[in-house]
Design a protein around this motif. Structure first.
Motif, mmCIF file in Angstrom:
data_model
loop_
_atom_site.group_PDB
_atom_site.id
_atom_site.type_symbol
_atom_site.label_atom_id
_atom_site.label_comp_id
_atom_site.label_asym_id
_atom_site.label_seq_id
_atom_site.Cartn_x
_atom_site.Cartn_y
_atom_site.Cartn_z
ATOM 1 N N ALA A 4 0.838 -1.202 0.000
ATOM 2 C CA ALA A 4 0.000 0.000 0.000
ATOM 3 C C ALA A 4 0.875 1.254 0.000
ATOM 4 C CB ALA A 4 -0.931 0.000 1.208
ATOM 5 N N TYR A 5 1.930 1.237 0.788
ATOM 6 C CA TYR A 5 2.841 2.379 0.852
ATOM 7 C C TYR A 5 3.455 2.655 -0.517
ATOM 8 C CZ TYR A 5 6.495 5.472 2.699
ATOM 9 O OH TYR A 5 7.315 6.557 2.961
ATOM 10 N N LEU A 6 3.945 1.608 -1.168
ATOM 11 C CA LEU A 6 4.587 1.782 -2.469
ATOM 12 C C LEU A 6 3.589 2.209 -3.549
ATOM 13 C CD1 LEU A 6 7.061 -1.219 -2.376
ATOM 14 C CD2 LEU A 6 7.626 1.217 -2.192
ATOM 15 N N LEU A 7 2.417 1.585 -3.578
ATOM 16 C CA LEU A 7 1.404 1.962 -4.574
ATOM 17 C C LEU A 7 0.969 3.414 -4.396
ATOM 18 C CD1 LEU A 7 -0.764 -1.271 -4.655
ATOM 19 C CD2 LEU A 7 0.470 -0.292 -6.604
ATOM 20 N N LEU A 25 0.150 0.522 -13.659
ATOM 21 C CA LEU A 25 0.778 0.236 -12.365
ATOM 22 C C LEU A 25 1.589 -1.053 -12.420
ATOM 23 C CD1 LEU A 25 -2.022 1.246 -9.845
ATOM 24 C CD2 LEU A 25 0.303 2.160 -9.917
ATOM 25 N N ALA A 26 1.030 -2.084 -13.029
ATOM 26 C CA ALA A 26 1.748 -3.355 -13.145
ATOM 27 C C ALA A 26 3.054 -3.146 -13.914
ATOM 28 C CB ALA A 26 0.868 -4.406 -13.825
ATOM 29 N N ASP A 27 2.989 -2.399 -15.006
ATOM 30 C CA ASP A 27 4.193 -2.118 -15.791
ATOM 31 C C ASP A 27 5.200 -1.299 -14.982
ATOM 32 O OD1 ASP A 27 3.077 -3.477 -17.939
ATOM 33 O OD2 ASP A 27 2.525 -1.652 -19.046
ATOM 34 N N ALA A 28 4.722 -0.320 -14.243
ATOM 35 C CA ALA A 28 5.606 0.544 -13.453
ATOM 36 C C ALA A 28 6.362 -0.239 -12.392
ATOM 37 C CB ALA A 28 4.801 1.670 -12.797
ATOM 38 N N VAL A 61 -1.118 -6.764 -8.849
ATOM 39 C CA VAL A 61 -1.480 -5.357 -8.662
ATOM 40 C C VAL A 61 -2.984 -5.231 -8.436
ATOM 41 C CG1 VAL A 61 -1.507 -3.080 -9.759
ATOM 42 C CG2 VAL A 61 0.515 -4.531 -9.933
ATOM 43 N N ASN A 62 -3.774 -6.029 -9.117
ATOM 44 C CA ASN A 62 -5.224 -6.008 -8.927
ATOM 45 C C ASN A 62 -5.581 -6.339 -7.478
ATOM 46 O OD1 ASN A 62 -7.969 -5.801 -9.800
ATOM 47 N ND2 ASN A 62 -8.061 -8.027 -9.793
ATOM 48 N N ARG A 63 -4.953 -7.352 -6.927
ATOM 49 C CA ARG A 63 -5.207 -7.750 -5.532
ATOM 50 C C ARG A 63 -4.780 -6.632 -4.566
ATOM 51 N NH1 ARG A 63 -2.503 -11.951 -5.854
ATOM 52 N NH2 ARG A 63 -0.594 -11.282 -4.841
ATOM 53 N N GLN A 64 -3.613 -6.046 -4.827
ATOM 54 C CA GLN A 64 -3.108 -4.991 -3.942
ATOM 55 C C GLN A 64 -3.960 -3.726 -4.019
ATOM 56 O OE1 GLN A 64 0.952 -4.718 -5.324
ATOM 57 N NE2 GLN A 64 1.641 -6.370 -3.987
ATOM 58 N N THR A 65 -4.378 -3.360 -5.222
ATOM 59 C CA THR A 65 -5.201 -2.157 -5.349
ATOM 60 C C THR A 65 -6.610 -2.387 -4.825
ATOM 61 O OG1 THR A 65 -5.754 -2.680 -7.656
ATOM 62 C CG2 THR A 65 -3.893 -1.188 -7.273
ATOM 63 N N ALA A 66 -7.102 -3.630 -4.896
ATOM 64 C CA ALA A 66 -8.422 -3.932 -4.323
ATOM 65 C C ALA A 66 -8.417 -3.635 -2.828
ATOM 66 C CB ALA A 66 -8.803 -5.387 -4.596
ATOM 67 N N ALA A 67 -7.309 -3.941 -2.160
ATOM 68 C CA ALA A 67 -7.202 -3.636 -0.725
ATOM 69 C C ALA A 67 -7.218 -2.128 -0.499
ATOM 70 C CB ALA A 67 -5.932 -4.257 -0.149
ATOM 71 N N ALA A 124 -10.647 1.841 -19.789
ATOM 72 C CA ALA A 124 -10.085 1.434 -18.500
ATOM 73 C C ALA A 124 -10.274 2.533 -17.463
ATOM 74 C CB ALA A 124 -8.603 1.127 -18.659
ATOM 75 N N ARG A 125 -10.624 2.123 -16.268
ATOM 76 C CA ARG A 125 -10.732 3.071 -15.160
ATOM 77 C C ARG A 125 -9.329 3.303 -14.600
ATOM 78 N NH1 ARG A 125 -15.833 4.759 -13.530
ATOM 79 N NH2 ARG A 125 -15.403 4.351 -11.373
ATOM 80 N N ARG A 126 -9.141 4.447 -14.022
ATOM 81 C CA ARG A 126 -7.836 4.816 -13.463
ATOM 82 C C ARG A 126 -7.940 4.910 -11.946
ATOM 83 N NH1 ARG A 126 -3.995 6.356 -16.966
ATOM 84 N NH2 ARG A 126 -4.638 6.320 -19.144
ATOM 85 N N LEU A 127 -6.822 4.683 -11.293
ATOM 86 C CA LEU A 127 -6.764 4.792 -9.839
ATOM 87 C C LEU A 127 -6.042 6.058 -9.446
ATOM 88 C CD1 LEU A 127 -7.113 1.602 -10.167
ATOM 89 C CD2 LEU A 127 -6.231 1.583 -7.852
ATOM 90 N N ARG A 128 -6.539 6.651 -8.370
ATOM 91 C CA ARG A 128 -5.844 7.781 -7.764
ATOM 92 C C ARG A 128 -6.016 7.660 -6.256
ATOM 93 N NH1 ARG A 128 -9.866 12.703 -9.494
ATOM 94 N NH2 ARG A 128 -11.554 12.162 -8.072
ATOM 95 N N PRO A 129 -5.077 8.207 -5.509
ATOM 96 C CA PRO A 129 -5.194 8.149 -4.046
ATOM 97 C C PRO A 129 -6.309 9.075 -3.563
ATOM 98 C CG PRO A 129 -3.228 9.368 -4.692
ATOM 99 C CD PRO A 129 -3.862 8.866 -5.949
#
Length: 155
Positions: free
Chosen positions: A41-44, A59-62, A70-76, A94-99
């Motif tokens: 979570a910290y790194l993402l 994110l997976a590429d990065a 990455v899907n499992r980690q971002t789901a959390a 595709a949907r995008r993620l942001r904090p």
């Protein structure tokens, strides 16, 4: 050369010190019960903080990880309200993620604890040694990134 005239194997010394650094970091983080975020979570959140909103694939590429990881980690992150999905501003499917604000706040608190801990460890070092350590670690990380074909944006 060592004091006895034998050649020092720098690669072996670096391997040992990097392995120990990784181990010590894991132990310190484990003992910091005040840490709010786990390592992933910290790194993402750190990456999302310095980037435009990203897709799972980006994110997976990065991170050089499988998209399912990455899907499992971002789901959390999403479950805990630390990140949110938004539509692609360019109209992509595709949907995008942001904090979220809460995610950035948790990241900030953990980062402050980490910085305080590091500063306590090197607080008695002279300024030049501290700056040299930062420069050398950055150089090492940038070399790793070049070799892996990855890039981590920096301030």
């Amino acid at each position: 050369m060592n004091g006895d005239g034998t050649r020092v194997d720098v690669g072996r010394g670096l391997e040992r010190e990097i392995a120990l650094l990784a181990r010590h970091t894991a132990l310190v983080n484990k003992s910091l019960s005040a840490q709010e975020l786990d390592r992933s979570a910290y790194l993402l959140l750190s990456r999302l903080e310095i980037s435009d909103p990203m897709t799972l694939k980006e994110l997976a590429d990065a991170f050089g990880l499988d998209i399912s990881t990455v899907n499992r980690q971002t789901a959390a992150l999403l479950r805990h309200g630390l990140a949110e999905k938004i539509p692609d501003p360019d109209g992509g499917a595709a949907r995008r993620l942001r904090p979220t604000t809460a995610g950035l706040a948790a990241l900030g608190r953990d980062r402050t604890r980490n910085i305080d801990g590091i500063n306590a460890l090197v607080g008695d070092w002279d300024e030049r040694d501290r700056r040299d350590l930062v420069a050398l670690l950055r150089r090492l990380n940038e070399g790793i990134e070049r070799r892996q074909g990855l890039h981590w944006p920096r301030d």
